[in-house]
Motif scaffolding. Structure first.
Motif, PDB file in Angstrom:
ATOM      1  N   ASP A   1      22.279  25.526  84.663  1.00 35.41           N
ATOM      2  CA  ASP A   1      22.076  24.162  85.141  1.00 35.41           C
ATOM      3  C   ASP A   1      21.897  24.095  86.651  1.00 35.41           C
ATOM      4  O   ASP A   1      21.905  23.006  87.225  1.00 35.41           O
ATOM      5  N   ILE A   2      21.768  25.248  87.296  1.00 35.29           N
ATOM      6  CA  ILE A   2      21.425  25.297  88.716  1.00 35.29           C
ATOM      7  C   ILE A   2      20.008  25.858  88.823  1.00 35.29           C
ATOM      8  O   ILE A   2      19.761  26.998  88.441  1.00 35.29           O
ATOM      9  N   THR A   3      19.093  25.050  89.314  1.00 33.31           N
ATOM     10  CA  THR A   3      17.687  25.439  89.396  1.00 33.31           C
ATOM     11  C   THR A   3      17.226  25.410  90.847  1.00 33.31           C
ATOM     12  O   THR A   3      17.374  24.405  91.541  1.00 33.31           O
ATOM     13  N   ILE A   4      16.663  26.539  91.310  1.00 28.75           N
ATOM     14  CA  ILE A   4      16.157  26.667  92.673  1.00 28.75           C
ATOM     15  C   ILE A   4      14.682  27.036  92.593  1.00 28.75           C
ATOM     16  O   ILE A   4      14.336  28.130  92.151  1.00 28.75           O
ATOM     17  N   GLY A   5      13.820  26.113  93.004  1.00 31.68           N
ATOM     18  CA  GLY A   5      12.391  26.343  92.845  1.00 31.68           C
ATOM     19  C   GLY A   5      11.562  26.200  94.095  1.00 31.68           C
ATOM     20  O   GLY A   5      10.371  26.532  94.096  1.00 31.68           O
ATOM     21  N   SER A   6      12.158  25.716  95.207  1.00 31.96           N
ATOM     22  CA  SER A   6      11.362  25.447  96.402  1.00 31.96           C
ATOM     23  C   SER A   6      12.120  25.832  97.662  1.00 31.96           C
ATOM     24  O   SER A   6      13.355  25.755  97.712  1.00 31.96           O
ATOM     25  N   THR A   7      11.362  26.222  98.685  1.00 28.59           N
ATOM     26  CA  THR A   7      11.936  26.510  99.996  1.00 28.59           C
ATOM     27  C   THR A   7      12.061  25.211 100.794  1.00 28.59           C
ATOM     28  O   THR A   7      11.557  24.158 100.385  1.00 28.59           O
ATOM     29  N   GLU A   8      12.706  25.302 101.948  1.00 24.10           N
ATOM     30  CA  GLU A   8      12.826  24.127 102.816  1.00 24.10           C
ATOM     31  C   GLU A   8      11.453  23.668 103.304  1.00 24.10           C
ATOM     32  O   GLU A   8      11.168  22.466 103.352  1.00 24.10           O
ATOM     33  N   ASP A   9      10.595  24.612 103.656  1.00 23.78           N
ATOM     34  CA  ASP A   9       9.263  24.248 104.139  1.00 23.78           C
ATOM     35  C   ASP A   9       8.454  23.553 103.046  1.00 23.78           C
ATOM     36  O   ASP A   9       7.758  22.567 103.307  1.00 23.78           O
ATOM     37  N   GLU A  10       8.566  24.044 101.817  1.00 19.18           N
ATOM     38  CA  GLU A  10       7.843  23.419 100.702  1.00 19.18           C
ATOM     39  C   GLU A  10       8.353  22.007 100.442  1.00 19.18           C
ATOM     40  O   GLU A  10       7.559  21.091 100.177  1.00 19.18           O
ATOM     41  N   MET A  11       9.663  21.807 100.539  1.00 17.17           N
ATOM     42  CA  MET A  11      10.212  20.467 100.328  1.00 17.17           C
ATOM     43  C   MET A  11       9.821  19.530 101.471  1.00 17.17           C
ATOM     44  O   MET A  11       9.631  18.331 101.249  1.00 17.17           O
ATOM     45  N   HIS A  12       9.697  20.078 102.670  1.00 16.95           N
ATOM     46  CA  HIS A  12       9.296  19.244 103.800  1.00 16.95           C
ATOM     47  C   HIS A  12       7.859  18.748 103.621  1.00 16.95           C
ATOM     48  O   HIS A  12       7.541  17.600 103.945  1.00 16.95           O
ATOM     49  N   ARG A  13       7.008  19.621 103.080  1.00 12.34           N
ATOM     50  CA  ARG A  13       5.606  19.244 102.888  1.00 12.34           C
ATOM     51  C   ARG A  13       5.422  18.334 101.682  1.00 12.34           C
ATOM     52  O   ARG A  13       4.496  17.533 101.633  1.00 12.34           O
ATOM     53  N   ASP A  14       6.287  18.455 100.702  1.00  4.77           N
ATOM     54  CA  ASP A  14       6.233  17.596  99.511  1.00  4.77           C
ATOM     55  C   ASP A  14       7.662  17.164  99.176  1.00  4.77           C
ATOM     56  O   ASP A  14       8.373  17.863  98.450  1.00  4.77           O
ATOM     57  N   PRO A  15       8.117  16.032  99.716  1.00  4.27           N
ATOM     58  CA  PRO A  15       9.508  15.600  99.550  1.00  4.27           C
ATOM     59  C   PRO A  15       9.977  15.506  98.103  1.00  4.27           C
ATOM     60  O   PRO A  15      11.174  15.652  97.837  1.00  4.27           O
ATOM     61  N   TYR A  16       9.059  15.268  97.172  1.00  5.99           N
ATOM     62  CA  TYR A  16       9.494  15.134  95.780  1.00  5.99           C
ATOM     63  C   TYR A  16       9.901  16.467  95.154  1.00  5.99           C
ATOM     64  O   TYR A  16      10.489  16.496  94.072  1.00  5.99           O
ATOM     65  N   LEU A  17       9.617  17.574  95.865  1.00  8.20           N
ATOM     66  CA  LEU A  17      10.127  18.863  95.406  1.00  8.20           C
ATOM     67  C   LEU A  17      11.647  18.949  95.584  1.00  8.20           C
ATOM     68  O   LEU A  17      12.285  19.825  95.012  1.00  8.20           O
ATOM     69  N   CYS A  18      12.214  18.034  96.384  1.00  5.41           N
ATOM     70  CA  CYS A  18      13.676  17.984  96.521  1.00  5.41           C
ATOM     71  C   CYS A  18      14.345  17.806  95.162  1.00  5.41           C
ATOM     72  O   CYS A  18      15.446  18.321  94.919  1.00  5.41           O
ATOM     73  N   TYR A  19      13.670  17.073  94.269  1.00  7.54           N
ATOM     74  CA  TYR A  19      14.236  16.836  92.948  1.00  7.54           C
ATOM     75  C   TYR A  19      14.120  18.063  92.041  1.00  7.54           C
ATOM     76  O   TYR A  19      14.766  18.135  91.002  1.00  7.54           O
ATOM     77  N   GLN A  20      13.277  19.020  92.451  1.00  8.25           N
ATOM     78  CA  GLN A  20      13.116  20.244  91.654  1.00  8.25           C
ATOM     79  C   GLN A  20      14.312  21.170  91.847  1.00  8.25           C
ATOM     80  O   GLN A  20      14.745  21.833  90.908  1.00  8.25           O
ATOM     81  N   ASN A  21      14.823  21.231  93.066  1.00  7.59           N
ATOM     82  CA  ASN A  21      16.038  22.016  93.329  1.00  7.59           C
ATOM     83  C   ASN A  21      17.231  21.179  92.885  1.00  7.59           C
ATOM     84  O   ASN A  21      17.734  20.342  93.629  1.00  7.59           O
ATOM     85  N   ARG A  22      17.691  21.401  91.684  1.00  5.31           N
ATOM     86  CA  ARG A  22      18.660  20.485  91.081  1.00  5.31           C
ATOM     87  C   ARG A  22      19.831  21.250  90.467  1.00  5.31           C
ATOM     88  O   ARG A  22      19.760  22.460  90.216  1.00  5.31           O
ATOM     89  N   ALA A  23      20.891  20.500  90.233  1.00  6.40           N
ATOM     90  CA  ALA A  23      22.071  21.072  89.580  1.00  6.40           C
ATOM     91  C   ALA A  23      22.884  19.940  88.979  1.00  6.40           C
ATOM     92  O   ALA A  23      22.764  18.772  89.387  1.00  6.40           O
ATOM     93  N   THR A  24      23.732  20.274  88.030  1.00  8.07           N
ATOM     94  CA  THR A  24      24.718  19.321  87.542  1.00  8.07           C
ATOM     95  C   THR A  24      25.984  19.506  88.375  1.00  8.07           C
ATOM     96  O   THR A  24      26.282  20.616  88.831  1.00  8.07           O
ATOM     97  N   PRO A  25      26.741  18.437  88.586  1.00  3.02           N
ATOM     98  CA  PRO A  25      28.000  18.587  89.318  1.00  3.02           C
ATOM     99  C   PRO A  25      28.939  19.611  88.678  1.00  3.02           C
ATOM    100  O   PRO A  25      29.611  20.366  89.394  1.00  3.02           O
ATOM    101  N   ILE A  26      28.980  19.656  87.349  1.00  4.48           N
ATOM    102  CA  ILE A  26      29.875  20.600  86.687  1.00  4.48           C
ATOM    103  C   ILE A  26      29.460  22.039  86.984  1.00  4.48           C
ATOM    104  O   ILE A  26      30.304  22.906  87.256  1.00  4.48           O
ATOM    105  N   ALA A  27      28.166  22.325  86.959  1.00  3.79           N
ATOM    106  CA  ALA A  27      27.707  23.685  87.236  1.00  3.79           C
ATOM    107  C   ALA A  27      28.065  24.097  88.658  1.00  3.79           C
ATOM    108  O   ALA A  27      28.509  25.227  88.893  1.00  3.79           O
ATOM    109  N   MET A  28      27.890  23.183  89.619  1.00  3.00           N
ATOM    110  CA  MET A  28      28.205  23.528  91.000  1.00  3.00           C
ATOM    111  C   MET A  28      29.706  23.692  91.199  1.00  3.00           C
ATOM    112  O   MET A  28      30.155  24.599  91.921  1.00  3.00           O
ATOM    113  N   ALA A  29      30.501  22.836  90.564  1.00  2.00           N
ATOM    114  CA  ALA A  29      31.952  22.989  90.654  1.00  2.00           C
ATOM    115  C   ALA A  29      32.389  24.313  90.039  1.00  2.00           C
ATOM    116  O   ALA A  29      33.273  25.004  90.564  1.00  2.00           O
TER     117      ALA A  29
END
Length: 389
Positions: free
Chosen positions: A250-278
């Motif tokens: 449930d932790i997904t990492i798909g974009s770099t900081e530069d990629e998210m800066h160029r396309d802000p909606y990629l921020c939603y691609q790097n996602r996690a559930t609170p339980i997985a992060m805890a």
């Protein structure tokens, strides 16, 4: 004819008796062997996977009906009807939002009301906010409190923690030490992004120790430093693969900081559930994954000196003896004018020897930065005040 009928009936009776004498359960397996007897009882598992207790003669004393139950101690056993199993290296633990205690007859003596009340307080608080909030707390590695804990949220810079674990893993395999220097080209230092590293060294070719680049990424959430680390290990997909291989699907990492800066909606691609992060913070600090290598040790120490988010999880802890290690994440506003996300996740060491992992993710906030950060601080206060004694 009568003899034949008698023989058939005798066979049927014999089969019935054999069936009745065969236990309809198996013994619960613990530490690669049969469960130990505690207070004259050990755990058994029914055909449906539910757990109960039998005595030393094999008699079922408490029928298998619990999703999980601990051995008896001082006349009580902690049990639950729900939850899920989580692997922790060679061992595993059971995570449940609701526990209770039973006696030797299987009667429920009392519920674990303390944690239920915390969850109810959090649910009431969260419901009153005009934003999407996810909360997960894992207490002493056993009890889980969750509000929207299994829903996806954009991690933002919280993902620099799992990225740092991928860096530590890479360094172990490649023999790279904290003092080894990493070359950074001027073109990697972006000017239109958050970067204390750039503010200090400017835009030019340079070499910095791995330890310093990690400090910039983890302690100051430096975006350029983060992307240098991604380049070092082979890309964001390396971090994602490590999470999946480690049981954190449930932790997904798909974009770099530069990629998210160029396309802000990629921020939603790097996602996690609170339980997985805890869970990840719980494994790193409570189960001491941070001692796996010198780089892991450094990552653990750096997050205990995090330089961002003092108004979030750490706020209610400032005047106490509690110690927190954490990583924040902060986003800009989306096209609807809402803040993409304000996050904080970490591990709190209480002075009484207990501890808890906590993740608070806020997405699409209608409030300003200060008000959104206060929501995280309020949630942190509710949890801390309920567990400090």
């Amino acid at each position: 004819m009568k003899k034949t009928i008698y023989s058939i009936l005798s066979a049927i009776c014999l089969l019935y008796l054999i069936g009745c004498s065969t236990p309809k359960y198996s013994i619960f397996r613990y530490d690669n062997g049969d469960d130990y007897f505690r207070e004259g009882l050990h755990r058994i598992v029914g055909k449906d996977g539910k757990i109960g207790f039998a005595d030393e003669k094999g008699n079922v004393v408490i029928s298998p009906r619990f999703a999980f139950v601990f051995p008896f101690e001082n006349g009580l056993a902690k049990a639950t009807h729900e939850g899920h199993q989580v692997a922790e290296g060679e061992h595993w633990q059971w995570i449940s939002p609701e526990w209770f205690y039973i006696d030797h007859k299987g009667n429920i003596i009392r519920n674990d009301h303390r944690y239920s009340q915390i969850e109810e307080r959090l649910k009431t608080y969260v419901a009153a906010q005009d934003t999407r909030i996810g909360v997960a707390v894992i207490i002493d590695g056993k009890d889980t409190i969750s509000v929207n804990g299994n829903r996806d949220f954009p991690m933002l810079s919280v993902y620099k923690f799992p990225q740092a674990l991928a860096v530590a893993d890479y360094c172990m395999k490649k023999g790279i030490t904290l003092s080894d220097t990493i070359g950074i080209q001027a073109k990697e230092i972006k000017e239109d992004t958050w970067s204390p590293m750039r503010n200090k060294y400017g835009v030019s070719d340079l070499r910095l120790p791995l330890s310093e680049i990690l400090e910039y990424s983890l302690q100051q959430s430096d975006n350029n430093a983060c992307d240098v680390l991604f380049r070092l290990i082979g890309g964001s997909q390396v971090s994602d693969s490590l999470m999946k291989a480690s049981g954190y699907g449930d932790i997904t990492i798909g974009s770099t900081e530069d990629e998210m800066h160029r396309d802000p909606y990629l921020c939603y691609q790097n996602r996690a559930t609170p339980i997985a992060m805890a869970r990840l913070f719980d494994k790193f600090y409570r189960l001491e994954m941070r001692h796996d290598s010198p780089v892991h040790e450094a990552v653990g120490a750096m997050m205990m000196l995090c330089g961002t988010g003092d108004n979030r999880l750490p706020a209610p802890l400032a005047a106490t003896d509690a110690v927190i290690a954490h990583k924040t994440g902060t986003g800009g506003r989306n096209t609807q004018g809402r803040i993409v996300g304000i996050n904080d996740a970490g591990y709190v060491f209480l002075p009484n020897g207990r501890g808890y992992a906590i993740a608070v993710f806020i997405a699409d906030s209608a409030y300003d930065m200060a008000r959104t950060e206060k929501i995280i601080a309020d949630i942190s206060k509710i949890v801390y005040q309920s567990l400090e004694n």
